[in-house]
Design an enzyme around this catalytic site. Structure first.
Site, mmCIF file in Angstrom:
data_model
loop_
_atom_site.group_PDB
_atom_site.id
_atom_site.type_symbol
_atom_site.label_atom_id
_atom_site.label_comp_id
_atom_site.label_asym_id
_atom_site.label_seq_id
_atom_site.Cartn_x
_atom_site.Cartn_y
_atom_site.Cartn_z
ATOM 1 N N ARG A 88 0.883 -1.059 -0.109
ATOM 2 C CA ARG A 88 -0.074 0.011 0.109
ATOM 3 C C ARG A 88 0.910 1.196 0.017
ATOM 4 N NH1 ARG A 88 -5.116 0.184 4.091
ATOM 5 N NH2 ARG A 88 -5.896 1.289 2.439
ATOM 6 N N ASP A 234 -2.007 8.841 7.865
ATOM 7 C CA ASP A 234 -1.232 7.755 7.205
ATOM 8 C C ASP A 234 0.179 8.485 6.688
ATOM 9 O OD1 ASP A 234 -4.258 7.000 6.940
ATOM 10 O OD2 ASP A 234 -2.902 5.158 6.581
ATOM 11 N N LYS A 245 -7.533 8.855 5.918
ATOM 12 C CA LYS A 245 -8.552 8.403 5.231
ATOM 13 C C LYS A 245 -9.630 9.396 4.577
ATOM 14 C CE LYS A 245 -9.675 4.748 4.778
ATOM 15 N NZ LYS A 245 -9.047 4.226 3.702
#
Ligand code: MRU
Length: 348
Positions: A88, A234, A245
């Site tokens: 990711r 993140d 998010k």
């Protein structure tokens, strides 16, 4: 004891399958690093700090499976490490943790020695992340006023970080200190991390939580009585832009409009000084099927074009403060984040 999302168990990695929560609590067992990559991509294991820890242990799994002389082993290990780090792209913790364990491996030695060194480093990352969550929670709770109503987004608890979590850790300690009236948790479309995971964690702790559709947050803030927004990250760029998010940006704009402080809680491993601004943060685009339906039920016509970024970027000017285990950074972030890295605590 908080729930554990990642457990290293005698040569195997057990991951709590978060796609099944809250209906089913089941761990999946990984013996191959490729299973960890699949789990990261499918969000069985998720949340920036936790995918970092899982990634570090995935490198150990890769090393366990490799044979041959140490030079060949390191070459093959580097390839596996790159695959793991790329599973990711947005949460910097994943690449950060994989590179950190790999630095521990890059010496000569037998396979057993390499595995041992990797394991020691992966365990260190895990325990540092846990310690960071407790420190961050204590520091962040100082910012929460008495009788607070706090809006949070996505899931930032023990499912997303070791220990108490990041933003949810701050919320937990505020509750223990008797300062918290209630949490307003957004559903977090399209994969419902807020609805499925955050409410599950908070209800287990007996913390009052109300679930709201993402689209109701603005109206709720306009009614007054919201003390602050606290959520995770993140990746935080050197200038304080925050990737988190998708939906975070909307909440930040609304918070500004209604004069609500907007706090981001994240460990230092999420701060990436090598990324100058949010424009340089890679944003993961996910499958259209995640928006065209849920749980196997179609909610949109087949083939309708979909825009599905997993994250968005909130400009630093909308962020009131960044809470870390080393202290609180305030604008201008280019200076305050650098100071935190130099070990100089800023005030709360
Ligand atoms: O796609 P996810 O569920 O991994 O996204 C997680 C988030 O955006 C969290 O808010 C972030 O990782 C901070 S968690 C401590």
């Amino acid at each position: 004891m908080p729930v554990k999302a990642v457990v290293w168990d005698e040569g195997k990695l057990r991951l709590l399958d978060q796609t099944l929560l809250p209906a089913v609590v089941r761990y999946v067992e990984c013996t191959d690093y490729r299973q960890v990559i699949e789990a990261v991509r499918e969000l069985r294991v998720r949340g920036a700090p936790v995918i970092g820890v899982a990634g570090a242990y995935a490198v150990v799994l890769a090393a366990q499976a490799l044979g041959g002389p140490s030079t060949g082993l390191l070459l093959a290990l580097r390839q596996a490490a790159e695959e793991i780090a790329s599973a990711r792209p947005t949460a910097v913790n994943l690449r950060w943790a994989v590179e950190r364990v790999m630095r521990a491996a890059s010496q000569t030695g037998s396979r057993e020695e390499t595995v041992e060194r990797l394991l020691v480093e992966a365990r260190r990352i895990e325990s540092e992340d846990e310690a960071a969550s407790y420190a961050m929670a204590k520091i962040g709770a100082e910012l929460v006023p008495q009788d607070a109503t706090v809006v949070t987004h996505c899931n930032t608890g023990s499912l997303a970080a070791m220990g108490l979590g990041t933003a949810l850790g701050v919320i937990r300690v505020s509750w223990q200190q008797g300062k918290l009236r209630q949490v307003l948790a957004t559903e977090t479309r399209p994969l419902l991390q807020g609805a499925r995971l955050t409410t599950w964690e908070l209800l287990q702790d007996g913390i009052p939580v109300t679930l709201l559709p993402d689209s109701a947050a603005g109206y709720r803030m306009s009614q007054g009585g919201v003390s602050c927004v606290i959520l995770g990250a993140d990746r935080i760029a050197a200038n304080g832009d925050v990737a988190n998010k998708v939906g975070t940006h909307t909440l930040a704009v609304l918070a500004k409009e209604y004069g609500v402080p907007f706090y981001v809680a994240a460990p230092m491993s999420t701060v990436d000084l090598s990324t100058p601004s949010g424009a340089r943060i890679p944003i993961e685009q996910r499958k259209p099927e995640e928006v065209r339906g849920f749980g196997g039920v179609k909610t949109a016509p087949d083939g309708v074009p979909v825009y599905n970024p997993a994250f968005d970027v909130t400009p630093a000017r909308l962020v009131t403060a960044i809470i870390t285990e080393r202290g609180v950074a305030r604008p201008p972030y280019t200076e305050s984040l650098k100071l935190l890295f130099q070990g100089q605590l800023t005030d709360v």
